[in-house]
Design a protein around this motif. Structure first.
Motif, PDB file in Angstrom:
ATOM      1  N   MET A  16       0.828  -1.204   0.000  1.00  0.00           N
ATOM      2  CA  MET A  16       0.000   0.000   0.000  1.00  0.00           C
ATOM      3  C   MET A  16       0.857   1.246   0.000  1.00  0.00           C
ATOM      4  SD  MET A  16      -3.078  -0.762   2.584  1.00  0.00           S
ATOM      5  CE  MET A  16      -4.129  -2.189   2.323  1.00  0.00           C
ATOM      6  N   GLN A  17       0.271   2.340  -0.513  1.00  0.00           N
ATOM      7  CA  GLN A  17       0.943   3.637  -0.346  1.00  0.00           C
ATOM      8  C   GLN A  17       0.023   4.607   0.379  1.00  0.00           C
ATOM      9  OE1 GLN A  17       3.027   5.290  -3.654  1.00  0.00           O
ATOM     10  NE2 GLN A  17       4.673   3.802  -3.418  1.00  0.00           N
ATOM     11  N   CYS A  18      -1.064   5.037  -0.311  1.00  0.00           N
ATOM     12  CA  CYS A  18      -1.870   6.098   0.320  1.00  0.00           C
ATOM     13  C   CYS A  18      -2.742   5.569   1.461  1.00  0.00           C
ATOM     14  CB  CYS A  18      -2.725   6.794  -0.732  1.00  0.00           C
ATOM     15  SG  CYS A  18      -4.067   5.772  -1.370  1.00  0.00           S
ATOM     16  N   GLY A  19      -3.278   4.370   1.309  1.00  0.00           N
ATOM     17  CA  GLY A  19      -4.153   3.791   2.331  1.00  0.00           C
ATOM     18  C   GLY A  19      -5.578   4.299   2.274  1.00  0.00           C
TER      19      GLY A  19
ATOM     20  N   GLY B 121      -7.478   4.898  -0.890  1.00  0.00           N
ATOM     21  CA  GLY B 121      -8.180   4.757  -2.171  1.00  0.00           C
ATOM     22  C   GLY B 121      -7.782   5.741  -3.247  1.00  0.00           C
ATOM     23  N   ARG B 122      -6.534   6.236  -3.253  1.00  0.00           N
ATOM     24  CA  ARG B 122      -6.168   7.254  -4.239  1.00  0.00           C
ATOM     25  C   ARG B 122      -5.030   6.862  -5.170  1.00  0.00           C
ATOM     26  NH1 ARG B 122      -7.951  12.898  -1.986  1.00  0.00           N
ATOM     27  NH2 ARG B 122      -9.807  12.059  -1.040  1.00  0.00           N
ATOM     28  N   CYS B 123      -4.209   5.864  -4.802  1.00  0.00           N
ATOM     29  CA  CYS B 123      -2.986   5.632  -5.586  1.00  0.00           C
ATOM     30  C   CYS B 123      -3.026   4.353  -6.431  1.00  0.00           C
ATOM     31  CB  CYS B 123      -1.779   5.583  -4.661  1.00  0.00           C
ATOM     32  SG  CYS B 123      -1.700   4.074  -3.668  1.00  0.00           S
ATOM     33  N   GLN B 124      -3.982   3.492  -6.210  1.00  0.00           N
ATOM     34  CA  GLN B 124      -4.123   2.206  -6.928  1.00  0.00           C
ATOM     35  C   GLN B 124      -3.040   1.177  -6.620  1.00  0.00           C
ATOM     36  OE1 GLN B 124      -5.093   1.581 -10.970  1.00  0.00           O
ATOM     37  NE2 GLN B 124      -6.330   3.431 -11.123  1.00  0.00           N
ATOM     38  N   HIS B 125      -2.174   1.426  -5.625  1.00  0.00           N
ATOM     39  CA  HIS B 125      -1.117   0.448  -5.346  1.00  0.00           C
ATOM     40  C   HIS B 125      -1.661  -0.873  -4.809  1.00  0.00           C
ATOM     41  CE1 HIS B 125       2.076   3.284  -6.077  1.00  0.00           C
ATOM     42  NE2 HIS B 125       2.904   2.262  -5.960  1.00  0.00           N
ATOM     43  N   CYS B 126      -2.857  -0.853  -4.255  1.00  0.00           N
ATOM     44  CA  CYS B 126      -3.330  -2.034  -3.521  1.00  0.00           C
ATOM     45  C   CYS B 126      -4.422  -2.795  -4.258  1.00  0.00           C
ATOM     46  CB  CYS B 126      -3.877  -1.568  -2.174  1.00  0.00           C
ATOM     47  SG  CYS B 126      -5.346  -0.549  -2.385  1.00  0.00           S
TER      48      CYS B 126
ATOM     49  N   TYR C 124     -10.181  -2.035  -4.232  1.00  0.00           N
ATOM     50  CA  TYR C 124      -9.065  -1.447  -3.478  1.00  0.00           C
ATOM     51  C   TYR C 124      -8.998  -2.153  -2.134  1.00  0.00           C
ATOM     52  CZ  TYR C 124      -8.867   2.540  -6.674  1.00  0.00           C
ATOM     53  OH  TYR C 124      -8.712   3.333  -7.770  1.00  0.00           O
TER      54      TYR C 124
ATOM     55  N   CYS D 235      -7.327  -1.228   0.400  1.00  0.00           N
ATOM     56  CA  CYS D 235      -7.305  -0.267   1.518  1.00  0.00           C
ATOM     57  C   CYS D 235      -8.689   0.258   1.866  1.00  0.00           C
ATOM     58  CB  CYS D 235      -6.356   0.883   1.219  1.00  0.00           C
ATOM     59  SG  CYS D 235      -6.811   1.895  -0.181  1.00  0.00           S
TER      60      CYS D 235
HETATM   61  S1  FES Z   1      -3.082   2.068  -0.996  1.00  0.00           S
HETATM   62 FE1  FES Z   1      -3.475   3.698  -2.377  1.00  0.00          FE
HETATM   63  S2  FES Z   1      -5.354   3.083  -3.302  1.00  0.00           S
HETATM   64 FE2  FES Z   1      -5.033   1.601  -1.734  1.00  0.00          FE
END
Ligand code: FES
Ligand code: FAD
Length: 272
Positions: free
Chosen positions: A238-241, A243-248, A254, A256
């Protein structure tokens, strides 16, 4: 405008080594609040880290009714964040954001038998769920914790487990024989007939991914618990946690914000 990414700096109250690679970090009360007098919903996570090293998600492991502190349990993977956290001492500061995510659907679990199948990685959110169940014991049927670890010294929260045994059924197993271990070895397939649940309505939780697939095939399928009533704690980077970065993402979900707890039916097609 509110900055979602700005963490608080929080002083560590206490650090306990739970195994050679796992530490519990006790943090002061954070003023969180959730429904029904809880401080968070079991299954939710925080993003904790160290300035200059980054932050990572960790399940909240203490009781959701605990107002004086919040615990996280961190396995040192050798990566940036967990190595930096493991170097800290009591009274050092960590960064903290959250709690985030959905948590377990507690209302849906009410009135049902519950089977929690987990490996070493998955015990923190399950510990919070067990504390919730025990506090509300009359609302649930038979409750089983099936917990596997590599060796006896890697079984986390041993004293809590002994306390939990008064209220729920606990089956521990280790991967291979060990001179200090008289309990189950390998998968707990042989004790499945001893598990007394109403499989038409029982719910199950799993952590993953490795232990999850084994638990699914060797325990939950033989018990007859349908995918619709299996809840999975997903782990993703995860990055943003928020729902904004799509890493997860898994498929269009999502982890997160839609998770980290998913109904198995929702995610089995995008499993990797
Ligand atoms: S951690 Fe960034 S969208 Fe889920
Ligand atoms: C919702 C959620 C809840 C989580 N809860 C917990 C928790 O309560 N306690 C906890 O210890 N961890 C938990 N994790 C996993 C934890 O976030 C990762 O272990 C952590 O991000 C690793 O960060 P790092 O920078 O130290 O390692 P990285 O640099 O990200 O990774 C270092 C090495 O470790 C491996 N690695 C990464 N994650 C894991 C993992 N989960 N298991 C084994 N190896 C891994 C990587 O593949 C890499 O080889 C959770 C993850 C999620 C998504």
């Amino acid at each position: 405008m509110e900055n979602f990414y700005l963490p608080k700096q929080v002083k560590i109250q206490e650090i306990r080594a739970l195994s050679p690679t796992v530490k519990l970090f006790r943090l002061p009360a954070q003023g969180w609040s959730a429904s029904g007098g809880k401080t968070f919903t079991p299954g939710q996570f925080v993003l904790a880290g160290v300035w200059g090293y980054g932050e990572s998600p960790f399940g909240v492991a203490s009781s959701p009714y605990e107002k004086k502190f919040a615990d996280i349990i961190v396995r040192n993977t050798g990566g940036n964040v967990t190595s930096a956290l493991h170097k800290l001492k009591e009274n050092d500061e960590i960064t903290l954001r959250g709690p985030y995510g959905n948590g377990f659907p507690l209302d849906f679990f009410e009135g049902k038998d519950i089977v929690m199948a987990t490996g070493g990685c998955g015990i923190p959110p399950i510990a919070a769920l067990i504390e919730y169940i025990i506090k509300n014991r009359g609302k649930f049927g038979q409750v089983y914790l099936l917990y596997g670890a590599r060796s006896p010294k890697e079984i986390l929260l041993k004293s809590k487990i002994e306390k939990w045994r008064r209220d729920i059924n606990i089956i521990l197993t280790i991967d291979s024989p060990h001179p200090d271990w008289k309990g189950h070895v390998g998968f707990v397939t042989d004790i499945i007939p001893e598990i007394e649940i109403d499989s038409r309505s029982a719910v199950a939780t799993m952590c993953g991914p490795g232990p999850m697939m084994d638990a699914l095939e060797k325990i939950l399928r033989p018990l007859g618990i349908s995918d619709r009533r299996i809840f999975v704690n997903m782990e993703r980077k995860m990055q943003c946690g928020v729902g904004r970065c799509q890493h997860c993402t898994i498929g269009d979900k999502y982890v997160c914000t839609d998770g980290p707890v998913f109904n198995f039916d929702e995610i089995d097609k995008s499993w990797d």
